[in-house]
Write a protein that holds these residues in place. Structure first.
Motif, PDB file in Angstrom:
ATOM      1  N   MET A 260       0.843  -1.295  -0.054  1.00  0.00           N
ATOM      2  CA  MET A 260      -0.227  -0.052  -0.015  1.00  0.00           C
ATOM      3  C   MET A 260       0.986   1.428  -0.026  1.00  0.00           C
ATOM      4  O   MET A 260       0.487   2.272  -0.463  1.00  0.00           O
ATOM      5  CB  MET A 260      -0.787   0.156   0.913  1.00  0.00           C
ATOM      6  N   GLN A 261       1.891   1.259   0.695  1.00  0.00           N
ATOM      7  CA  GLN A 261       2.957   2.274   0.473  1.00  0.00           C
ATOM      8  C   GLN A 261       3.463   2.642  -0.555  1.00  0.00           C
ATOM      9  O   GLN A 261       3.544   3.638  -1.262  1.00  0.00           O
ATOM     10  CB  GLN A 261       4.105   2.012   1.723  1.00  0.00           C
ATOM     11  N   GLN A 262       3.813   1.552  -1.321  1.00  0.00           N
ATOM     12  CA  GLN A 262       4.242   1.719  -2.779  1.00  0.00           C
ATOM     13  C   GLN A 262       3.305   2.067  -3.693  1.00  0.00           C
ATOM     14  O   GLN A 262       3.480   3.003  -4.424  1.00  0.00           O
ATOM     15  CB  GLN A 262       4.776   0.435  -3.224  1.00  0.00           C
ATOM     16  N   THR A 263       2.000   1.715  -3.446  1.00  0.00           N
ATOM     17  CA  THR A 263       0.683   2.151  -4.290  1.00  0.00           C
ATOM     18  C   THR A 263       0.681   3.621  -4.255  1.00  0.00           C
ATOM     19  O   THR A 263       0.425   4.436  -4.968  1.00  0.00           O
ATOM     20  CB  THR A 263      -0.404   1.428  -3.909  1.00  0.00           C
ATOM     21  N   ARG A 264       0.689   4.285  -2.881  1.00  0.00           N
ATOM     22  CA  ARG A 264       0.632   5.674  -2.448  1.00  0.00           C
ATOM     23  C   ARG A 264       1.738   6.439  -3.389  1.00  0.00           C
ATOM     24  O   ARG A 264       1.519   7.409  -3.784  1.00  0.00           O
ATOM     25  CB  ARG A 264       0.448   5.827  -1.002  1.00  0.00           C
ATOM     26  N   LYS A 265       2.937   5.775  -3.190  1.00  0.00           N
ATOM     27  CA  LYS A 265       4.190   6.483  -3.920  1.00  0.00           C
ATOM     28  C   LYS A 265       3.900   6.772  -5.285  1.00  0.00           C
ATOM     29  O   LYS A 265       4.119   7.567  -5.984  1.00  0.00           O
ATOM     30  CB  LYS A 265       5.350   5.676  -3.620  1.00  0.00           C
TER      31      LYS A 265
END
Length: 627
Positions: A260-265
């Protein structure tokens, strides 16, 4: 849009068709559009990323089986989350390599359309960026066969192909490679690297000239040359086990936090860097223009031809410029209708015409583009001049009718006395002239008579000339010498009135000449601003391409690819010349001078009005006398 809709349908026989409903949605979007497309092998999770860009949990079909759910190209238009008054257009393409379709050519067209239509192009793959992954991206090496930059070819087709290939970087979208289910460490030779460095290392070329080296380098060279702006994002597996099949129904808390962190990035990067969709020449597109671009490309493919960036711009310019002329002419007509009160004085009508004409030109300039020869601007000026000419005629007709009605109403007492024989007695001529002069004074004192006041008064006095002569002859109180003096006075008065009519017409003619000159100056001034803006866009295009080529050239020299670097030098020289020419405003002045001469002829239509009005005046004069 609450949900995605199919933009380009890919039917069972692999024929592409544009969905009219989707086009209608695009035509209603007057905001600039930022277009992001995602492409990749089927069943690699492309749709999930697009749903996240749309800010939604569901939307584009994710699918949970080995079958591909997305067919053709689907579209979702949402307000841009970080750019006010912009629309984010998301394009989710059907998966490449679908075994049920069995048509690699169809995959190539889907890939090419995604490149042609987007301002940011996302390629989605699984695992790692290795030779196999790059071989799956073979579509990028086919783009030179599927897309052309220029419409005219030379006798040497190889030169044309090279020229097209060298210019792709100027018009292609930003490239983002997304690697899903990435399990490796981002390290090279034991050193931590960024995702972008990982991508660039994967795209490094091998030295040599054998077939294996050529095959190895080809997709890498294409990506490097065609997409100068590149980035990469890697994602861990979002969930474990069979939960992958129900991802869209899972809450975010059930997904891997790192994922999810990578998706937001990824989403933040796209929102911040994805630009408004442009076409060759740096022209920004809104939804309406984008819909025309979609139609043009798909119709070209269906015809069996190769989509051409230059032809697409010309086709789009024709559509937009014709619509711009219609919109601007309509604006002029509506504003004049709303503001103009008949009858108007010459200065009042001229001032209003100048104001509305300048506004109409602004309307035209906002929508038009690539009107290099001023053809459509000339058409607009002709339409405005013709409308103005018609308004001038109507203004005169209304003025004439109002003045005639006013004189008729003021002459009621005069006509009654005439019929009653009040002027047949001795001294009747003096009484008659007194009553007639009273009518003239009252008429002259009346306001808002318009541009035909003097001509109408002249017409009235000429019509009374016969009865004045008859009354004068019959007046027994006057001697013959007195009658001659009175008759001479009548004749002089008519001559003086004719002079006033001539002066009135001269003032109108002089104002028309000033109107013509003002129209020409306003047209040329706005044209110059427009052309300078377009020249600046071309300069930016060339500077961006030059910067990219210089960077590649430097890298080739450092890595020992001297031959490839030398092959780029003529291209770099051409780009430098183009940038230098774009900075030179002299050529703009020359073009404006040539176009401006053509625009000046548009106002000549007012000369037709003069002829019409002159003819109308002679035929409508009550005495039948040509004035």
């Amino acid at each position: 849009m609450d949900a995605p809709i199919c933009l380009i349908d890919n039917s069972a026989n692999c024929q592409l068709h544009v969905n009219p409903r989707a086009l209608d949605i695009l035509k209603g979007i007057n905001q600039p559009v930022v277009v992001v497309s995602v492409v990749g092998l089927y069943r690699t999770g492309k749709s999930f990323l697009m749903n996240k860009l749309a800010g939604q949990q569901k939307g584009f079909a994710l699918g949970s089986t080995i079958q591909s759910h997305t067919k053709g190209i689907w579209m979702w238009c949402v307000p841009h989350p970080q750019k006010p008054n912009h629309t984010l257009v998301l394009l989710d393409t059907e998966g490449l390599g679908d075994v049920e379709k069995g048509d690699s050519k169809n995959d190539s067209w889907i890939f090419a359309l995604a490149v042609l239509l987007s301002s940011t192009f996302v390629y989605n793959s699984m695992g790692t960026i290795n030779q196999y992954a790059l071989e799956q991206l073979h579509f990028v090496s086919e783009l030179t066969d599927l897309i052309k930059v220029k419409s005219t070819g030379s006798a040497d087709q190889a030169d044309d192909d090279f020229e097209d290939e060298s210019q792709f970087s100027r018009f292609f979208p930003n490239f983002v490679w997304v690697v899903r289910d990435f399990t490796l460490e981002l390290k090279i030779d034991g050193q931590d690297v960024t995702e972008k460095e990982y991508l660039e290392n994967s795209l490094a070329l091998k030295r040599g000239c054998g077939k294996k080296v050529v095959d190895y380098n080809l997709p890498r060279e294409c990506i490097r040359n065609f997409f100068p702006s590149r980035n990469c994002f890697v994602f861990v597996r979002p969930v474990s086990g069979k939960d992958i099949n129900v991802m869209e129904s899972l809450p975010e808390s059930a997904l891997d936090p790192q994922f999810m962190q990578q998706t937001r990035k990824f989403c933040d990067y796209v929102f911040q860097t994805a630009e408004v969709k442009k076409v060759k020449g740096g022209y920004q597109l809104n939804g309406r223009m984008f819909s025309s671009l979609v139609q043009t490309y798909v119709e070209t493919i269906l015809s069996g031809a190769v989509p051409c960036l230059e032809n697409a711009v010309l086709s789009l310019a024709t559509i937009e410029n014709e619509a711009a002329v219609k919109e601007a002419a309509g604006h002029y007509a509506s504003q004049m209708h709303q503001l103009l009160k008949f009858p108007a004085e010459v200065q009042e009508l001229s001032h209003l015409h100048g104001k509305c004409e300048a506004e109409a030109l602004q309307v035209y300039m906002r929508r038009s583009f690539k009107d290099d020869k001023g053809q459509y601007q000339h058409q607009l000026m002709c339409e405005i001049a013709e409308q103005y000419g018609n308004l001038l005629v109507k203004n005169e007709d209304v003025s004439l009718q109002k003045c005639r009605t006013l004189l008729r109403d003021l002459s009621v007492t005069l006509e009654t006395n005439l019929r009653g024989g009040a002027y047949t007695q001795p001294g009747g001529y003096e009484i008659y002239t007194r009553d007639r002069d009273q009518v003239v004074m009252q008429f002259q004192a009346s306001p808002n008579k318009g541009v035909k006041a003097q001509e109408s008064l002249d017409e009235f006095l000429v019509s009374k000339r016969g009865e004045a002569e008859a009354i004068l002859k019959a007046d027994k109180s006057l001697s013959e010498s007195e009658k001659k003096l009175a008759d001479e006075k009548e004749r002089v008065a008519l001559i003086e009135q004719e002079k006033k009519v001539a002066e009135e017409k001269n003032l109108q003619a002089e104002q028309l000449l000033r109107d013509q000159e003002r129209s020409h100056q306003e047209s040329v001034a706005q044209l110059q601003c427009k052309m300078e803006e377009e020249a600046e866009n071309i300069k930016k295009e060339a500077e961006k391409a030059l910067e990219s080529k210089l960077k590649i050239h430097e890298e080739m020299m450092e890595k020992g690819f001297q031959e490839k670097a030398r092959m780029m030098e003529s291209e770099i020289s051409t780009l430098k010349s183009e940038v230098s020419e774009a900075k030179n405003k002299n050529f703009i002045t020359d073009i404006i001078r040539g176009v401006g001469e053509g625009l000046s002829h548009a106002a000549k239509i007012i000369d037709i009005w003069k002829s019409r009005r002159s003819s109308s005046s002679r035929s409508s004069h009550p005495s039948g006398k040509a004035k």
